[in-house]
Each structure stands twice: as C-alpha cells, then as structure tokens.
Design a protein around this motif. Sequence first.
Motif: not given
Length: 305
Positions: A56-57, A66-69, A101-103
């Motif tokens: 995923l990252r 980025e993951l929004a939700g 985890e990717a910040g």
Amino acid sequence: MNATVAGAPVSFGVFEMTPDDAEVLEPDDMLSILHEAGYGGVDLGPVGYFGRGEELRKRLDRWQLELAGGWVELPLSDDAGFEAALPSLDDALRVFADAAEAGPRLLPKPTLADHGSPARKARPGRGAAEHRLDDAAWERLISNTQRAVDRVRAAGFEPTFHHHAGTFVESPDEIDRFLDRVDVGLTLDTGHLVIGGGDPLEVLQRWGARVNHLHVKDVDLRVLERVLAAGGGMADVWSSGAFVAFGTGDIDVTAVMNAVDALGFTGWVVVEQDVLPGRDISLADFRSEREADQRLNREVLRQWC
C-alpha cells in the motif's frame, strides 16, 4: 483554502456494492488517472483493493497520493451485529495505520457510517417516514457509535461520521438528533444529503463547525427523482447515472465550496461520483468516461484547492 482534494474508487465503480465477479480497473490504473489529473489523495475503497502494508505504501508513494479516509459501515442499532462487525473496523484501522507510517501531511479520516436496513436501502429519501428506529434502538445506535469513535481515537485517528442514504442517519432531523448526542465530526456528503431531503448550504450554516470531512457530489435531480418516484432503491440510484460530473447537475458546487472556504476548512475534500456499472459495459469505454469526468471535477475545484 488549505485543503487537499482526493479521488475515490466509488467514482470508478469500485465499492462495497460492486459484484465480486465484475470487471474493474486495476488499482494502479485508477491511481494513475487521479495522479495525472492533479489529485493529492485517494479514499480507501474496499479494504485490500490498494493492498496493505508495504504494498500500500509503495503504491501511494509511486503515484504521489495520500490516503484520505475510508468507509467503515457498522450495524449501529444492533448490539450483536455491532460486536460481530468490530473486527472489520479493526482491520480497516490497521490499513489506515499502514498508510500513516509514510508520515502523510494529513492523516486519513476513518469514515464511520450506519448499516441501515434492507427497508431503508429500498426506500432512500423516504425511509425516515416509513421505518424509523424506536427509542431503545436509537439509544443503541448512539452508544455503539460512541464506542466506535473511541476505538478509532485509541488507534490514533480522528473519526468522522457519514450520514448516508438508506441508513438510520439519513434525513436532516436524524442528523440533528445524532449530532446532539455523539462526540464526532460530520462527513458532509452533498449528494446523500439531497437524497435525504436536505440542502447543503443550510447544513453548512447549521453544522459547519462539526464538518471535518467533505464528500462532494453533483446530482442530476431529474434522474434521481425519476428513480425514486419509480420506487427504486440505492442500487438503482447508483446505477442510474444520477451522480454526474461537476457543473452538469443541479448542485451549486461553487456556492458549496465558497461556504466551506468561509468556514476555514482544512481537511480532505473527496470527490465522489458514485457509479455502479452494468455487467455488459466496455471497460475501456468506462475507463475513458471516468477519466474525463474526474479531470473535469478536479479542474472545477482548482479555484479553492
């Protein structure tokens, strides 16, 4: 506006209603469309569609998203059903943690929602008059929602709650009643609010301080009203093409975004153009149509974010 625009798999026909044997876009194909159109994030879609952990990252990093939700549906008024569904919430939270985890600049918003009932899903926009919870069931919904909210916060994320057509938190008065009792922000979904009988601008005046996540849809009201008048359910709404590209429907997206901007909103603006494709579609044609729509949607939002 200091907000970030995200796309969503549901705009490409990938969500919980997609048949298991349906032909859908590959994850990287979808993300490439969003990246090239200038989106900054993407909603999770079905858990596992974009992968987990390092997969995923790497996928999000490759497409600079980025993951929004992500949507987490729970049978909130059913104690036994709620307990049985908690592992699905925990599973989604692990995926959110994988992405975090990717910040990222913005953490994803776990998007909680009620499961509703077959009767409510069969009568979107009309169920509140025909199938309302009694007081005891409503108290269960409130209590279980707060438990889910606390569980999300314990995992390090701030939740949001999605009022959704076909559920027990659908109409404006149900949303009012809910917000009065639960300590959680609101996902304002312009399309689902219209189905439930609400007006997005009135909602932003009343609940603006509670809105911590935004799902922006445009709606062709003639198509929607035709589906509902014929007795159609949510599956019929999704497959009808009632959710259209920005500027081609009846939602005043400009007025909505100006109102959101005036609130100083700083979160995720998720573009959703829900579609449930038929089984006999050409995937190539479907992809081309979805790409054109999502490019248009992103361009419309550029004056704000």
